[in-house]
Motif scaffolding. Sequence first.
Motif, mmCIF file in Angstrom:
data_model
loop_
_atom_site.group_PDB
_atom_site.id
_atom_site.type_symbol
_atom_site.label_atom_id
_atom_site.label_comp_id
_atom_site.label_asym_id
_atom_site.label_seq_id
_atom_site.Cartn_x
_atom_site.Cartn_y
_atom_site.Cartn_z
ATOM 1 N N PRO A 100 -4.651 -10.955 -89.354
ATOM 2 C CA PRO A 100 -4.160 -12.240 -89.860
ATOM 3 C C PRO A 100 -3.143 -12.090 -90.998
ATOM 4 N N LYS A 101 -3.307 -11.059 -91.792
ATOM 5 C CA LYS A 101 -2.408 -10.835 -92.922
ATOM 6 C C LYS A 101 -1.000 -10.470 -92.462
ATOM 7 N N TRP A 102 -0.892 -9.869 -91.276
ATOM 8 C CA TRP A 102 0.397 -9.390 -90.778
ATOM 9 C C TRP A 102 1.002 -10.288 -89.703
ATOM 10 N N GLU A 103 0.258 -11.271 -89.268
ATOM 11 C CA GLU A 103 0.699 -12.073 -88.125
ATOM 12 C C GLU A 103 2.084 -12.687 -88.316
ATOM 13 N N ASN A 104 2.313 -13.354 -89.428
ATOM 14 C CA ASN A 104 3.594 -14.028 -89.641
ATOM 15 C C ASN A 104 4.763 -13.052 -89.654
ATOM 16 N N GLN A 105 4.575 -11.900 -90.302
ATOM 17 C CA GLN A 105 5.657 -10.918 -90.370
ATOM 18 C C GLN A 105 5.944 -10.320 -88.996
ATOM 19 N N PHE A 106 4.895 -10.047 -88.239
ATOM 20 C CA PHE A 106 5.083 -9.505 -86.902
ATOM 21 C C PHE A 106 5.749 -10.532 -85.999
ATOM 22 N N PHE A 107 5.323 -11.794 -86.100
ATOM 23 C CA PHE A 107 5.920 -12.848 -85.282
ATOM 24 C C PHE A 107 7.398 -13.046 -85.622
ATOM 25 N N LYS A 108 7.748 -12.876 -86.877
ATOM 26 C CA LYS A 108 9.152 -13.011 -87.281
ATOM 27 C C LYS A 108 10.014 -11.981 -86.561
ATOM 28 N N THR A 109 9.538 -10.750 -86.476
ATOM 29 C CA THR A 109 10.287 -9.706 -85.780
ATOM 30 C C THR A 109 10.327 -9.966 -84.280
ATOM 31 N N ILE A 110 9.236 -10.491 -83.729
ATOM 32 C CA ILE A 110 9.218 -10.833 -82.304
ATOM 33 C C ILE A 110 10.256 -11.917 -82.004
ATOM 34 N N ARG A 111 10.330 -12.939 -82.853
ATOM 35 C CA ARG A 111 11.334 -14.001 -82.643
ATOM 36 C C ARG A 111 12.740 -13.413 -82.643
ATOM 37 N N LEU A 112 12.996 -12.500 -83.562
ATOM 38 C CA LEU A 112 14.307 -11.861 -83.626
ATOM 39 C C LEU A 112 14.579 -11.059 -82.359
ATOM 40 N N ALA A 113 13.592 -10.311 -81.906
ATOM 41 C CA ALA A 113 13.757 -9.509 -80.696
ATOM 42 C C ALA A 113 14.066 -10.392 -79.497
ATOM 43 N N MET A 114 13.407 -11.547 -79.411
ATOM 44 C CA MET A 114 13.681 -12.461 -78.300
ATOM 45 C C MET A 114 15.081 -13.048 -78.406
ATOM 46 N N GLU A 115 15.465 -13.442 -79.605
ATOM 47 C CA GLU A 115 16.797 -14.022 -79.806
ATOM 48 C C GLU A 115 17.902 -13.052 -79.391
ATOM 49 N N LYS A 116 17.654 -11.774 -79.587
ATOM 50 C CA LYS A 116 18.648 -10.754 -79.268
ATOM 51 C C LYS A 116 18.592 -10.322 -77.802
ATOM 52 N N SER A 117 17.561 -10.760 -77.088
ATOM 53 C CA SER A 117 17.341 -10.269 -75.725
ATOM 54 C C SER A 117 17.765 -11.244 -74.634
ATOM 55 N N PHE A 118 17.831 -12.542 -74.959
ATOM 56 C CA PHE A 118 18.238 -13.517 -73.943
ATOM 57 C C PHE A 118 18.790 -14.765 -74.627
ATOM 58 N N ASP A 119 19.471 -15.587 -73.855
ATOM 59 C CA ASP A 119 20.082 -16.816 -74.347
ATOM 60 C C ASP A 119 19.034 -17.931 -74.365
ATOM 61 N N LYS A 120 18.572 -18.304 -75.548
ATOM 62 C CA LYS A 120 17.516 -19.305 -75.670
ATOM 63 C C LYS A 120 17.955 -20.680 -75.171
ATOM 64 N N SER A 121 19.253 -20.940 -75.191
ATOM 65 C CA SER A 121 19.731 -22.251 -74.743
ATOM 66 C C SER A 121 19.445 -22.486 -73.252
ATOM 67 N N LEU A 122 19.201 -21.406 -72.512
ATOM 68 C CA LEU A 122 18.936 -21.529 -71.080
ATOM 69 C C LEU A 122 17.527 -22.035 -70.795
ATOM 70 N N ILE A 123 16.655 -21.989 -71.797
ATOM 71 C CA ILE A 123 15.261 -22.396 -71.564
ATOM 72 C C ILE A 123 14.834 -23.568 -72.434
ATOM 73 N N GLU A 124 15.656 -23.948 -73.386
ATOM 74 C CA GLU A 124 15.313 -25.063 -74.263
ATOM 75 C C GLU A 124 15.985 -26.333 -73.773
#
Length: 204
Positions: A100-124
């Motif tokens: 729980p202590k690391w969840e937010n920091q790990f999720f922040k990096t996951i969001r960045l990885a997703m943003e760099k991996s595909f075009d989010k506008s195609l699914i939003e």
Amino acid sequence: MLTANEISIILEDHDVLESVQDLKNAFRNKEAPHLDISDHDFLSLIIMMPSISIALSTGEISLMEEMALNKKARTISKGGHYLKKDPVVYAMSFLVKNAPKWENQFFKTIRLAMEKSFDKSLIEGDDLDASRVSDREFKKSLMNAPYMFIRFLHSFFWDDTHEDLSDKKKISKIEFKKVQHIGDKLELSKTIIFRKFLDTFDVR
């Protein structure tokens, strides 16, 4: 599931690599000073965070859940660890203690990885009412969505007892709330695909 090769490609992005290295250094300093793990395997550990969070939502990880997590970890680790303990599995033992202590920091990096991996506008989109989407339309949306978006979803929520994200599956109320929480944190809730994915759960 993301493959080890896909993890390597994601890590080629400079911003993702920097985020992973910063987080790895912070994690080692606070949780595991002697942890020897590559950037690739630490990103694999980061990708494991949603699965770990769901498993921990009931208070403890069962033996079956531990086996499933270890299987996931070995799938996306760099490989070549057959004669010694898998580094992602080993690092996960430290993360589970204080997840729980690391969840937010790990999720922040996951969001960045997703943003760099595909075009989010195609699914939003504007219409996020899952009740308007039929099961057939949902399956078609899964086929037409960016490949890497689906790969991430599989990595977060894949259960080897189900072959497809559209399969119906049983889940406890507390686990379902955690899935919703992860969707919000990773901004998946902004997509109709994730909102319809929530309908595949039989909440008990």
